[in-house]
Motif scaffolding. Sequence first.
Motif, short mmCIF file in Angstrom:
data_model
loop_
_atom_site.label_atom_id
_atom_site.label_comp_id
_atom_site.label_asym_id
_atom_site.label_seq_id
_atom_site.Cartn_x
_atom_site.Cartn_y
_atom_site.Cartn_z
N LEU A 1 -3.61 -6.69 -3.69
CA LEU A 1 -3.67 -5.35 -3.12
C LEU A 1 -2.74 -5.13 -1.93
O LEU A 1 -2.13 -4.08 -1.80
N SER A 2 -2.66 -6.09 -1.05
CA SER A 2 -1.85 -5.90 0.17
C SER A 2 -0.37 -6.03 -0.16
O SER A 2 0.01 -6.63 -1.16
N THR A 3 0.43 -5.47 0.70
CA THR A 3 1.89 -5.60 0.59
C THR A 3 2.36 -6.34 1.83
O THR A 3 2.40 -5.77 2.92
N GLY A 4 2.66 -7.61 1.65
CA GLY A 4 3.02 -8.43 2.81
C GLY A 4 1.84 -8.50 3.75
O GLY A 4 0.73 -8.85 3.37
#
Length: 174
Positions: A97-100
């Motif tokens: 889910l997270s981006t970086g």
Amino acid sequence: MVGVAEAEAQTGPRAVGPGEVPVRLTVNGKRVDLKIEPRVTLLDALRQRADLTGNKRGCDRGACGACTMIVDGRTVYACSTLAIDVQGKQIRTVDGLSTGSTLHPVQQAFCDADALMCGFCTPGFIMATVALLENNPRPTADQVRKGLDGNICRCGTFVRIMEAATTAKVVARG
């Protein structure tokens, strides 16, 4: 000579296993090739063979929701879904889910609302909330309760989880 289709019609589909077989999954937009026994669940395949450990095992019976993942836009209990059955489908886990270092709006809302205690149920609640908001960007409180109904928090953080789902709704729209 009998063809394959005729043979299957007479005897049923070809048996797979009991040993390991190749399985190709698409997880968080990436191809994951595994060799697993056909009886291996999606949760076990990803946690033990693909090192995607974000989703948790709670009850191992599809009753608590800690293992919730999104498959082709619908939530599934990964502890009771066979990995071999979701080949060719888009699988999303909390790990993707997270981006970086930037959290997904739902993850951020859970942090902001302090909607976790032990954190064991949190990945399942987050995935259920993501699926809910993707299918209904403006749910009512009753729709949020119904959308998260298959998940259990043993610590009793339901009020804050509801607050997070409502806050994420605002974040997702804005």
